[in-house]
Each structure stands twice: as C-alpha cells, then as structure tokens.
Write a protein that holds these residues in place. Sequence first.
Motif, short mmCIF file in Angstrom:
data_model
loop_
_atom_site.label_atom_id
_atom_site.label_comp_id
_atom_site.label_asym_id
_atom_site.label_seq_id
_atom_site.Cartn_x
_atom_site.Cartn_y
_atom_site.Cartn_z
N VAL A 248 63.49 42.44 5.75
CA VAL A 248 62.08 42.07 5.75
C VAL A 248 61.86 40.78 4.95
O VAL A 248 61.06 39.92 5.34
N LYS A 249 62.57 40.64 3.86
CA LYS A 249 62.44 39.45 3.01
C LYS A 249 62.73 38.17 3.79
O LYS A 249 62.11 37.12 3.56
N SER A 250 63.66 38.25 4.72
CA SER A 250 64.01 37.07 5.53
C SER A 250 63.20 36.98 6.82
O SER A 250 63.37 36.06 7.62
N GLY A 251 62.30 37.95 7.03
CA GLY A 251 61.60 38.06 8.31
C GLY A 251 60.71 36.88 8.67
O GLY A 251 59.99 36.34 7.83
N LYS A 252 60.77 36.52 9.96
CA LYS A 252 59.95 35.42 10.48
C LYS A 252 59.44 35.77 11.87
O LYS A 252 60.12 36.45 12.64
N TYR A 253 58.23 35.29 12.17
CA TYR A 253 57.63 35.51 13.48
C TYR A 253 57.17 34.16 14.04
O TYR A 253 56.38 33.46 13.41
N ASP A 254 57.71 33.81 15.21
CA ASP A 254 57.39 32.55 15.86
C ASP A 254 56.12 32.73 16.70
O ASP A 254 56.16 33.33 17.77
N ILE A 255 55.01 32.24 16.17
CA ILE A 255 53.73 32.44 16.86
C ILE A 255 53.70 31.72 18.21
O ILE A 255 53.17 32.23 19.19
N SER A 256 54.30 30.53 18.27
CA SER A 256 54.26 29.76 19.51
C SER A 256 54.96 30.47 20.67
O SER A 256 54.53 30.38 21.81
N ASN A 257 56.05 31.19 20.34
CA ASN A 257 56.78 31.92 21.38
C ASN A 257 56.49 33.43 21.37
O ASN A 257 57.06 34.18 22.15
N ASN A 258 55.63 33.83 20.41
CA ASN A 258 55.20 35.22 20.33
C ASN A 258 56.37 36.20 20.23
O ASN A 258 56.46 37.16 20.97
N GLY A 263 64.42 39.46 11.20
CA GLY A 263 63.84 40.63 10.55
C GLY A 263 63.36 41.72 11.48
O GLY A 263 62.51 42.53 11.10
N SER A 264 63.90 41.76 12.70
CA SER A 264 63.41 42.74 13.67
C SER A 264 63.66 44.19 13.22
O SER A 264 62.88 45.09 13.53
N LEU A 265 64.75 44.41 12.48
CA LEU A 265 65.02 45.76 12.00
C LEU A 265 63.88 46.28 11.13
O LEU A 265 63.46 47.43 11.25
N GLY A 266 63.38 45.42 10.26
CA GLY A 266 62.32 45.84 9.35
C GLY A 266 61.03 46.24 10.05
O GLY A 266 60.22 46.99 9.50
N THR A 267 60.84 45.75 11.28
CA THR A 267 59.60 46.07 11.99
C THR A 267 59.53 47.53 12.42
O THR A 267 58.49 47.99 12.87
N ASP A 296 54.86 29.19 7.62
CA ASP A 296 53.92 29.81 8.58
C ASP A 296 54.55 31.00 9.30
O ASP A 296 53.88 32.01 9.55
N ASP A 297 55.84 30.89 9.65
CA ASP A 297 56.51 31.99 10.35
C ASP A 297 56.67 33.22 9.46
O ASP A 297 56.58 34.36 9.93
N GLU A 298 56.93 33.00 8.19
CA GLU A 298 57.06 34.12 7.25
C GLU A 298 55.72 34.82 7.04
O GLU A 298 55.64 36.05 6.99
N LYS A 299 54.66 34.02 6.91
CA LYS A 299 53.33 34.59 6.75
C LYS A 299 52.90 35.36 7.99
O LYS A 299 52.30 36.44 7.90
N ALA A 300 53.24 34.81 9.14
CA ALA A 300 52.89 35.49 10.41
C ALA A 300 53.62 36.83 10.50
O ALA A 300 53.05 37.83 10.98
N PHE A 301 54.87 36.87 10.06
CA PHE A 301 55.65 38.10 10.08
C PHE A 301 54.95 39.20 9.26
O PHE A 301 54.80 40.33 9.71
N VAL A 302 54.49 38.83 8.07
CA VAL A 302 53.80 39.80 7.21
C VAL A 302 52.46 40.20 7.83
O VAL A 302 52.12 41.38 7.88
N ASP A 303 51.71 39.22 8.31
CA ASP A 303 50.39 39.52 8.88
C ASP A 303 50.49 40.53 10.03
O ASP A 303 49.68 41.45 10.15
N ILE A 304 51.49 40.34 10.87
CA ILE A 304 51.62 41.18 12.06
C ILE A 304 52.20 42.56 11.75
O ILE A 304 51.72 43.57 12.27
N TYR A 305 53.20 42.62 10.87
CA TYR A 305 53.92 43.87 10.70
C TYR A 305 53.67 44.61 9.38
O TYR A 305 53.86 45.82 9.32
#
Length: 377
Positions: A248-258, A263-267, A296-305
């Motif tokens: 989760v600490k390394s988790g990132k979410y690419d908003i442009s590609n959704n 960090g998929s395991l942490g989800t 931005d990708d790290e923040k998006a990861f937290v916001d979503i999951y």
Amino acid sequence: MDLKISIEQDLWEAIKKNYENESYSSAILDAMHLLTETIRNKTGLEGDGSSLIGQAFGGENPKLQLNNLQTESEKNIQKGIQELLRGLYTTIRNPRSHDKYNDTKEEADSIIYFIGYLLRIIDKSKVNFEESTFLKRVFDEHFVESKEYSELLVNEIPKRQRANIAIAVILQRKSGDIDKLGCFMEALLNNMEESDQSQVYKVVSEELKYTNLDVDIRTILHILPTEYWKLIDKSVKIRIENILFQNVKSGKYDISNNNCTIGSLGTWIEEGHLMNFDNISGWTHMIVDKLLEGDDDEKAFVDIYFLRIIFKVNHKDISYFLRNYIKNGLKNKDEKIVKEIQYQLQYDEDHPWWKVFEEELKDIPEIKYIDLDAIFS
C-alpha cells in the motif's frame, strides 16, 4: 475365547487397560464409548444414546445406510440394527453408567465381542454425506451467491465435518469463484465451534507462512470473513500485514488510464481487516503521509481505496496524524475533506468527531446532522 485376537485392534486398544486390570464392567463401557464415537465421527452428529442412533440410522434417508434400502428385507435390516443399538444403550451402557456392576470375564467377552460385530457393520455402512460430492456443489458454476443459499448448504454439513470442508475450500480456493467462495465461507465459519475455527486458521496460517505470491494472499483476504483475521498465527499475521503495508505504501493509481499501476494487492484490504491489524496508528500515519507528500498518483490511490476506510477505523480513537490532516483540511475548506467529513457525520448524531472538530465545523454549515427518522416519519 481369546478376546484380544477375536476383535479389531482399535476396539482392543480402547478396552485393553480396564480389561487387563479385570475391571470388566469398565471395559464394557470403554467399548460402548468407542461405538458412540465411531457413529459420531462417521456421521458428524453430536448426540448420544438412543437419540444418536435415531438420527444416524432412522428416517427415510438415514445418515448411515447399511444397504440400498430398496427391498423390504434391506429396510428390516436397517431397522433391526437400529433397534439393537438402541437396546445396547438401554440395557448395557446406561445401567453400568449409573449403578455398580461386577461383570465377569465371560459376560464382558460376550458383550464386547457383540459390540465388535456391530462396529464392523457400521464400518461397512454408507455415509449419506460425502465430502468430495458436497464440494462439487460449493465449486459449482451455478452456485447462488446469497446468504440464504450458503446457509442452506452449511446446514447439510454434519457439525463434525464443517472444519474439514472449510479446510478443503481454502486449499482449493484458487480453482473457484472467490466471490461465491467468500459467501459460502462466511456462512460456514459463522456456524462453526471456536475450536473448529482455530483448526481452520492453523491451515490458513500455514498457507500464508512462507508465501510471497499475491494470488495466495488476496484469495485468503477475499474468501474469509474479515473478523476472523485475528485468528491467524501471530508471527504469520505480522509478516503478512507488513507485506500489505509495503504494498500500500508504494501504491499508485493512474487517473488518466483509470487503473491501479502499483499496489493492487493492498486494494483487497477491507475495513474489517484493517480493524484487526496490529498497527492501525502506523497505517494511518503512512496513508496520511501519502496524502501530504505523495504525487498525484499516490494521492489518487489513497482517495479511491483507503480514505474512507482509514476514516472509519479511526472512528472512536482518532490518530494524531489524521486529526491534524482533517483539521487543516476543514480550516482550508478542502472540498475533498469537507465532502468526506460530511459523509461520515451527517447521519450519525453520536459520532465522536462532532466534538473533535467542533471549532472547525462552526464555519462549515453544510456539515450538519440529518435526522432520517424525522424526515420519513
């Protein structure tokens, strides 16, 4: 008659101590105890005496079938053995359990030999519940993913065999639909004795002890109810939680590609898991750091999951890090924070955060308690 060579080894082992000490009445009771346990273990039933015999051998579809139950003779044999077994409890076991008896060796030999005969019959009987056949229904592509259907299936499993079924599902989990298996496992574990739950989680602990594979961990996370996470062996639990933490600490979410890029395991972590993790404060600190310092990708990861989850697990005892993050967000009227706090508080008049953020909320009138009962009454 040399009883030792005339009966099966397991029966001899059960009676040996009392028989060789010439406590023949106690040896008879030992034999009856083995008979009872044999029937219980084969059927999964928990009863005793006449009640146990009726449940095991009686009815139109008995749990233990001595034959095909098609002809009149076959049905008579089933009924006759049932009555013989009932008679054993009534005339042999019960009197010796309640009164003092001094059976002779000859009497004990005859009774124990007859019990051995019945044990051999029971050993050859067919069990109405077969684990391998039942598991086909659990892994069936037409399994109905509902609480009702899952509980109906669980009710068919003898209590003594529920742990075995749970273990079999865990070991075969990667070959099934994990959503359906999760529905079934929740019903199964909720209808299991604590000792059986502990037995199941010993297997879960072994499955997780050495693995580094995402598929091993995420399938366990998904098919087992979150409230039982604490039953995992402590050292294994700490190790897996650390793997999840780093993920989760390394988790990132690419908003442009959704999509989640890291960090998929942490989800797969749910609120119930996090509530049962050992270091909620550490998790909260790490997630707040991602929100404050991450890209931005790290923040998006937290916001979503994780944003809503971390708010909920801090419901009663809010972390220092999260409290300051929210206070600053409310002071600055951060739209994301205002919206999330509104979601947390608006329908919960007793939420402790009303007090925690009392000063900050004075300037945000849109965050207010909504009494649904008053609205719909």
